[in-house]
Design an enzyme around this catalytic site. Structure first.
Site, mmCIF file in Angstrom:
data_model
loop_
_atom_site.group_PDB
_atom_site.id
_atom_site.type_symbol
_atom_site.label_atom_id
_atom_site.label_comp_id
_atom_site.label_asym_id
_atom_site.label_seq_id
_atom_site.Cartn_x
_atom_site.Cartn_y
_atom_site.Cartn_z
ATOM 1 N N GLY A 11 105.812 21.068 40.649
ATOM 2 C CA GLY A 11 104.954 20.019 41.135
ATOM 3 C C GLY A 11 105.380 18.851 41.525
ATOM 4 O O GLY A 11 106.803 18.677 41.508
ATOM 5 N N ILE A 35 103.693 28.095 37.230
ATOM 6 C CA ILE A 35 102.955 29.344 37.614
ATOM 7 C C ILE A 35 103.496 29.936 39.059
ATOM 8 O O ILE A 35 103.508 31.321 39.300
ATOM 9 C CB ILE A 35 101.484 29.189 37.737
ATOM 10 N N ASP A 51 102.437 30.720 33.070
ATOM 11 C CA ASP A 51 100.941 30.356 33.025
ATOM 12 C C ASP A 51 100.632 29.675 31.891
ATOM 13 O O ASP A 51 100.595 30.521 30.565
ATOM 14 C CB ASP A 51 100.152 31.542 33.499
ATOM 15 N N TYR A 141 88.293 15.309 36.399
ATOM 16 C CA TYR A 141 89.469 15.138 36.019
ATOM 17 C C TYR A 141 90.005 14.203 35.078
ATOM 18 O O TYR A 141 90.867 14.053 34.081
ATOM 19 C CB TYR A 141 90.347 14.781 37.168
HETATM 20 C C1 AKB Z 1 95.182 12.026 41.490
HETATM 21 O O1 AKB Z 1 94.872 11.320 42.596
HETATM 22 O O2 AKB Z 1 94.733 12.831 41.150
HETATM 23 C C2 AKB Z 1 96.437 11.510 40.544
HETATM 24 C C3 AKB Z 1 96.118 10.643 39.892
HETATM 25 C C4 AKB Z 1 95.838 9.122 40.114
HETATM 26 O O3 AKB Z 1 96.141 10.995 38.546
HETATM 27 N N1 AKB Z 1 97.575 11.219 41.654
#
Ligand code: AKB
Length: 316
Positions: A11, A35, A51, A141
């Site tokens: 990443g 992964i 994974d 998130y």
């Molecule tokens: C996102 O934009 O999802 C990430 C973060 C701010 O955690 N870069």
């Protein structure tokens, strides 16, 4: 001797953190995993396809390499998470719990896990958001990051597991492309600028967000992980801050170097995510506990990226 495993090593952050940890600890002592397998011949040290939801393979890799520390970076970022909420919850939560359980079972020395400014929601203080501001995220998130922070604090308190974490702002680098974040516009914009193209921005001109240049992010991570254990007072996750800017401000910074660069604004669903996050962050605790201090401001970052990106793209 520390033996380090990095998940999500392919990443945006994983890539650069793996390189720095290999520089510090030696190539053979840092095992990358992801992964997605890297292109043949591009890895400078051991690499395993993994994974993180496959706990048996995860355990087998820890045993085989006699791993002592894990940097668990594999996760879905904010914009992708909104498009696939079930996968985001599963990958971000189960991946972390597998890591914490294995680290605890194997009595590992230390674990690093990235949280995010996404733990804050619209009711948090907008400017210079303090460590203890309200955490009521409105993105999936952000919910996974907030729950993850609580799990880290729990494993530290209950089992004494030395888990350390940073609430990263948007990370900006030129060596690899990010995937699926809201702050990623601030990476794409440089690619368009060096290609001599106009950039269409999915955020509004005045939408400020906390950001950080990749070399500062790598520095913060290594400094936190190398700090003496008794200095780490926060076991959920530390606020860290470096730069805060709007799309209009980053465009102006680019125009100081490329005067005819153009930006067009076409906000989409990612504007709602950005609007729910802080404009800037206060990081007193990180400065106090492990002496955090960033090196880059917006213009220094812009000149370095505009200079290095064309050379780097030629090499790969
Ligand atoms: C996102 O934009 O999802 C990430 C973060 C701010 O955690 N870069």
């Amino acid at each position: 001797m520390s033996k380090i495993l990095i998940t999500g090593a392919n990443g945006q952050l994983g890539n650069e953190l793996t390189a720095e940890l290999r520089r510090i600890f030696g190539n053979e002592n840092v095992v990358g995993s992801d992964i997605n397998v890297p292109a043949p011949g591009t890895e400078s040290g051991p690499f395993e396809k993994l994974d993180v939801l496959d706990i048996h393979r995860y355990e087998e890799i820890i045993d085989r390499y006699q791993i002592t520390q894990i940097y668990h970076l594999a996760a879905l970022l904010s914009a992708n998470a909104e498009k696939n909420i079930d996968l985001a919850w599963k990958l971000n939560m189960e991946g972390l719990l597998n890591t914490l359980n294995l680290a605890n079972k194997k009595s590992l020395e230390k674990v690093f896990w990235p949280s995010s400014i996404a733990v804050f929601g619209p009711d948090a203080q907008k400017k210079r958001t303090p460590q203890q501001s309200a955490c009521n995220p409105t993105t999936v998130y952000g919910i996974t990051k907030l729950a993850g922070e609580q799990w880290c604090a729990y494993y530290y308190k209950k089992f004494g597991l030395d888990v350390r974490s940073i609430r990263y702002p948007g990370l900006i680098g030129y060596k690899s492309m990010p995937g699926g974040g809201t702050t990623d516009y601030a990476v794409d914009i440089y690619h368009k600028a060096v290609a001599g193209e106009a950039f269409t921005c999915f955020l509004e001109e005045d939408s400020a967000l906390p950001m950080m240049y990749m070399s500062d992010a790598v520095k913060a991570t290594v400094e936190l992980m190398e700090a003496p254990k008794d200095k780490i007072a926060i076991r959920s996750s530390y606020n860290v801050s470096a730069i805060s800017f709007t799309p209009g401000e980053i465009a102006s910074s680019i125009q100081k170097n490329i005067p005819d660069f153009k930006i067009i604004y076409k906000p989409d669903y990612r504007q709602d995510i950005a609007s729910s996050w802080p404009d800037s962050i206060s990081d007193e605790e990180a400065r106090r506990d492990w002496k955090w201090s960033p090196d880059y401001d917006l213009d220094r970052m812009t000149s370095e990226i505009l200079q290095e990106l064309p050379r780097f793209s030629e090499k790969v």
